[in-house]
Write a protein that holds these residues in place. Structure first.
Motif, PDB file in Angstrom:
ATOM      1  N   ASN A 152       0.840  -1.194   0.000  1.00 19.00           N
ATOM      2  CA  ASN A 152       0.000   0.000   0.000  1.00 19.00           C
ATOM      3  C   ASN A 152       0.869   1.236   0.000  1.00 19.00           C
ATOM      4  OD1 ASN A 152      -2.431  -1.401   0.035  1.00 19.00           O
ATOM      5  ND2 ASN A 152      -2.364  -1.608   2.260  1.00 19.00           N
TER       6      ASN A 152
ATOM      7  N   LYS B 253      -4.128   6.208   0.512  1.00 19.32           N
ATOM      8  CA  LYS B 253      -4.687   4.938   0.973  1.00 19.32           C
ATOM      9  C   LYS B 253      -5.233   4.080  -0.163  1.00 19.32           C
ATOM     10  CE  LYS B 253      -5.504   6.578   5.541  1.00 19.32           C
ATOM     11  NZ  LYS B 253      -6.309   6.803   6.653  1.00 19.32           N
ATOM     12  N   ARG B 254      -5.586   4.706  -1.286  1.00 19.22           N
ATOM     13  CA  ARG B 254      -6.089   3.932  -2.422  1.00 19.22           C
ATOM     14  C   ARG B 254      -4.963   3.424  -3.311  1.00 19.22           C
ATOM     15  NH1 ARG B 254      -9.933   7.718  -5.462  1.00 19.22           N
ATOM     16  NH2 ARG B 254      -8.130   9.023  -5.103  1.00 19.22           N
TER      17      ARG B 254
END
Length: 152
Positions: free
Chosen positions: A91, A96-97
């Protein structure tokens, strides 16, 4: 409705040669990579793109664009590469995406072995059968095609 701009006989011949030749060459390269190294052409392309990236890692969105795969298809391909231990995903700390794909040491070693064989196939079935000036013309032609596609 306007009439289509049909291809003349020479254009049709050249178009068919391109379609048939590119499909058969890709199929042959895929079989060879699978047989010798357990990699598909699309998996190999991902390993190449990651090997050329800084730190051997790219965001998945950028990798999808560079490897000419949809994000969904890339995700499936990366899952296969992860299960083989050739790629890992992390990640993004700031988004966060966002997700990064990174080439592992085993992935780099696998790519190095596969590249030695793959370049010989590319040479035998493409580079060495085309006159240098014709190969330059192919490069110019597909640079123009890519430029047109990028503009759409």
């Amino acid at each position: 409705m306007s009439e289509p701009r049909w291809l003349d006989a020479a254009q049709q011949r050249d178009w068919r040669a391109y379609v048939d030749g590119s499909v058969r060459l890709t199929e042959m390269m895929d079989r060879d990579l699978k047989t010798r190294h357990g990699l598909s052409v699309s998996e190999y392309e991902i390993l190449v793109r990651l090997s050329e990236a800084p730190g051997h890692r790219l965001r998945m969105a950028e990798l999808a664009e560079n490897a000419s795969q949809s994000r969904s298809r890339l995700s499936h391909t990366c899952s296969r590469l992860e299960s083989k231990g050739l790629v890992k995903r992390d990640n993004c700390g700031t988004d966060k995406r966002g997700v990064y794909a990174q080439l592992t040491d085993d992935g780099f070693a696998t790519l190095e072995r596969a590249a030695r064989d793959h370049v010989e196939v590319v040479r035998e079935y493409l580079i060495d059968v085309i006159e240098p000036e014709d190969l330059e013309a192919v490069g110019r032609a597909f640079s123009a095609v890519l430029k047109r596609l990028d503009a759409t």
